[in-house]
Motif scaffolding. Structure first.
Motif, PDB file in Angstrom:
ATOM      1  N   LEU A 134       0.706  -1.176   0.143  1.00  0.00           N
ATOM      2  CA  LEU A 134      -0.218   0.118  -0.296  1.00  0.00           C
ATOM      3  C   LEU A 134       0.770   1.086  -0.121  1.00  0.00           C
ATOM      4  CD1 LEU A 134      -2.566  -0.608   2.659  1.00  0.00           C
ATOM      5  CD2 LEU A 134      -2.952  -1.671   0.024  1.00  0.00           C
ATOM      6  N   PHE A 135       1.695   1.259   0.809  1.00  0.00           N
ATOM      7  CA  PHE A 135       2.674   2.509   0.725  1.00  0.00           C
ATOM      8  C   PHE A 135       4.762   2.227   0.727  1.00  0.00           C
ATOM      9  CE2 PHE A 135       5.300   5.294   3.352  1.00  0.00           C
ATOM     10  CZ  PHE A 135       4.279   6.880   2.769  1.00  0.00           C
ATOM     11  N   THR A 136       5.095   2.884   0.199  1.00  0.00           N
ATOM     12  CA  THR A 136       6.600   2.531   0.459  1.00  0.00           C
ATOM     13  C   THR A 136       6.862   3.628   0.908  1.00  0.00           C
ATOM     14  OG1 THR A 136       6.867   2.173  -2.204  1.00  0.00           O
ATOM     15  CG2 THR A 136       6.459   0.742  -1.248  1.00  0.00           C
ATOM     16  N   ARG A 153       0.430   3.222  -3.089  1.00  0.00           N
ATOM     17  CA  ARG A 153      -0.690   1.863  -4.314  1.00  0.00           C
ATOM     18  C   ARG A 153      -1.830   1.662  -4.229  1.00  0.00           C
ATOM     19  NH1 ARG A 153       3.422  -0.051  -7.478  1.00  0.00           N
ATOM     20  NH2 ARG A 153       6.208  -0.123  -6.548  1.00  0.00           N
ATOM     21  N   THR A 154      -2.415   2.495  -3.130  1.00  0.00           N
ATOM     22  CA  THR A 154      -3.866   2.885  -2.926  1.00  0.00           C
ATOM     23  C   THR A 154      -4.984   3.423  -3.972  1.00  0.00           C
ATOM     24  OG1 THR A 154      -3.680   4.800  -1.674  1.00  0.00           O
ATOM     25  CG2 THR A 154      -3.409   2.239  -0.625  1.00  0.00           C
ATOM     26  N   GLU A 155      -6.164   2.390  -4.273  1.00  0.00           N
ATOM     27  CA  GLU A 155      -6.602   3.070  -5.078  1.00  0.00           C
ATOM     28  C   GLU A 155      -7.130   4.266  -5.018  1.00  0.00           C
ATOM     29  OE1 GLU A 155     -10.018   0.524  -5.370  1.00  0.00           O
ATOM     30  OE2 GLU A 155      -8.954  -1.443  -6.164  1.00  0.00           O
ATOM     31  N   LYS A 156      -7.108   4.914  -4.051  1.00  0.00           N
ATOM     32  CA  LYS A 156      -7.521   6.241  -3.307  1.00  0.00           C
ATOM     33  C   LYS A 156      -7.230   7.142  -2.724  1.00  0.00           C
ATOM     34  CE  LYS A 156     -12.191   6.703  -3.108  1.00  0.00           C
ATOM     35  NZ  LYS A 156     -14.233   6.476  -3.231  1.00  0.00           N
ATOM     36  N   GLU A 204       2.902  13.714  -8.783  1.00  0.00           N
ATOM     37  CA  GLU A 204       2.276  13.306 -10.353  1.00  0.00           C
ATOM     38  C   GLU A 204       1.456  12.257  -9.472  1.00  0.00           C
ATOM     39  OE1 GLU A 204       5.160   9.883 -13.379  1.00  0.00           O
ATOM     40  OE2 GLU A 204       5.848  10.514 -11.723  1.00  0.00           O
ATOM     41  N   ALA A 205       0.091  12.427 -10.754  1.00  0.00           N
ATOM     42  CA  ALA A 205      -0.756  11.903 -10.206  1.00  0.00           C
ATOM     43  C   ALA A 205      -1.897  12.067 -11.482  1.00  0.00           C
ATOM     44  CB  ALA A 205      -1.744  12.455  -9.365  1.00  0.00           C
ATOM     45  N   PRO A 206      -1.981  10.664 -11.554  1.00  0.00           N
ATOM     46  CA  PRO A 206      -3.359  10.296 -12.858  1.00  0.00           C
ATOM     47  C   PRO A 206      -4.238  10.975 -13.354  1.00  0.00           C
ATOM     48  CG  PRO A 206      -2.845   7.885 -11.608  1.00  0.00           C
ATOM     49  CD  PRO A 206      -2.059   8.874 -11.176  1.00  0.00           C
ATOM     50  N   LEU A 207      -4.746  11.034 -11.576  1.00  0.00           N
ATOM     51  CA  LEU A 207      -6.201  12.050 -11.454  1.00  0.00           C
ATOM     52  C   LEU A 207      -6.302  12.488 -10.058  1.00  0.00           C
ATOM     53  CD1 LEU A 207      -8.681  12.067 -12.301  1.00  0.00           C
ATOM     54  CD2 LEU A 207      -9.728   9.853 -11.581  1.00  0.00           C
ATOM     55  N   ILE A 208      -6.630  13.782 -10.329  1.00  0.00           N
ATOM     56  CA  ILE A 208      -7.249  14.844  -9.166  1.00  0.00           C
ATOM     57  C   ILE A 208      -8.824  15.346  -9.084  1.00  0.00           C
ATOM     58  CG2 ILE A 208      -6.320  16.253  -7.747  1.00  0.00           C
ATOM     59  CD1 ILE A 208      -4.118  16.939  -8.804  1.00  0.00           C
ATOM     60  N   ARG A 209      -9.464  14.126  -8.520  1.00  0.00           N
ATOM     61  CA  ARG A 209     -10.568  14.472  -8.217  1.00  0.00           C
ATOM     62  C   ARG A 209     -11.180  14.799  -6.772  1.00  0.00           C
ATOM     63  NH1 ARG A 209     -13.458   9.220  -9.944  1.00  0.00           N
ATOM     64  NH2 ARG A 209     -12.509   7.909  -8.530  1.00  0.00           N
TER      65      ARG A 209
END
Length: 299
Positions: A151-153, A162-165, A181-186
């Motif tokens: 989940l976290f490193t 590495r969490t989904e949210k 760096e992020a693929p989605l910010i919502r």
């Protein structure tokens, strides 16, 4: 033999007449004897007291062939039921609790777990103190309880989640001192998403493109100075039912400003200067956009 002959023979042989020897006492007597008896009695009493204390300690501590009280020794290791206090360092390979209970490590100051290599050098340390939890290691990993999924490193190079949210519920949001760096910010369904930089520049970059969308609300982009939308290899697309550019300056190019104000119509066209600046110009039968407009000259 006559008595006279015996006396003469005895004197010649220097023989003494047998007599009674002096009498010497055999054994101890007096105060020495009393001291010996006193020490023997004291030793006997001491042995009885030690034996009684040993039996009492065995009874109180509940010693047995399996262990001592709630502490039991077997082939699997050492089992402790209840609360145990260790005043010196404890070296073990594994510590685990029962399946139906929790494992609690308590200390008046802090709890420190150390990991060492074969040479005794410190390779990892976890300290739980009254103010903070500190971990000193080359790589910190947090895994899920069920599947063991990472989940976290965190290491010296980067921190990865590495969490989904990833949700930030603070009123001030999340503050980043450097790039993110992020693929989605919502944002949540009932809340607004706000990206701002109060004193610096806010930059959004992507190797393939940046998409900013507001499905059920309005999208607002504001800047105190310049706002730059740039595409190095593609095109800049504004797709909407209506696109409004408010507060655009009115470009004037005529012999006199008063004549231009009299001749301007109610319809305007949008013009772009060579520098990229946008302004309005009175619409005519032909295009009235001019590169030598006062807006372009002073831009």
């Amino acid at each position: 033999i006559t008595q006279e002959q015996f006396l003469l023979a005895s004197q010649a042989l220097h023989l003494q007449r047998p007599g009674c020897d002096a009498a010497y006492p055999v054994g101890l007597c007096g105060w020495r004897k009393r001291c010996i008896y006193f020490f023997l009695l004291l030793l006997l009493v001491t042995m009885i007291v030690n034996l009684a204390l040993t039996v009492w300690i065995i009874k109180v501590m509940n010693f047995s062939v399996d262990g001592m009280g709630k502490l039991q020794l077997d082939q699997d290791g050492l089992h402790l039921q209840g609360v145990g206090e260790f005043q010196m360092p404890l070296y073990v390979n594994e510590i685990q609790s029962r399946r139906d209970s929790l494992l609690v490590l308590a200390s008046e100051k802090n709890v420190t777990l150390n990991a060492r290599n074969g040479r005794g050098h410190l390779t990892g340390q976890l300290t739980v103190g009254p103010d903070a939890v500190e971990a000193q290691c080359r790589r910190l990993e947090v895994r899920s309880r069920d599947s063991g999924r990472l989940l976290f490193t965190a290491d010296e190079e980067e921190v990865t989640m590495r969490t989904e949210k990833f949700r930030v519920t603070g009123s001030e949001g999340a503050v980043f001192g450097h790039s993110v760096e992020a693929p989605l910010i919502r944002a949540k369904t009932s809340e607004d998403l706000r990206l701002e930089s109060p004193t610096r520049t806010l930059t959004m970059e992507a190797p393939r493109g940046v998409e900013v969308s507001a499905a059920d609300g309005t999208l607002r982009i504001s800047s105190r100075k310049d706002l730059q939308l740039q595409s190095t290899e593609g095109e800049l697309l504004l797709d909407a039912n209506s696109i409004q550019l408010g507060s655009l300056p009115l470009g004037v190019y005529a012999a006199s400003p008063s004549q231009a104000l009299r001749d301007q119509a109610a319809a305007y066209e949008v013009c772009v200067c060579p520098s990229g600046k946008i302004y309005l110009s009175p619409a005519e039968s032909v295009s009235s956009c001019q590169a030598v407009s006062n807006i372009c000259l002073w831009s």
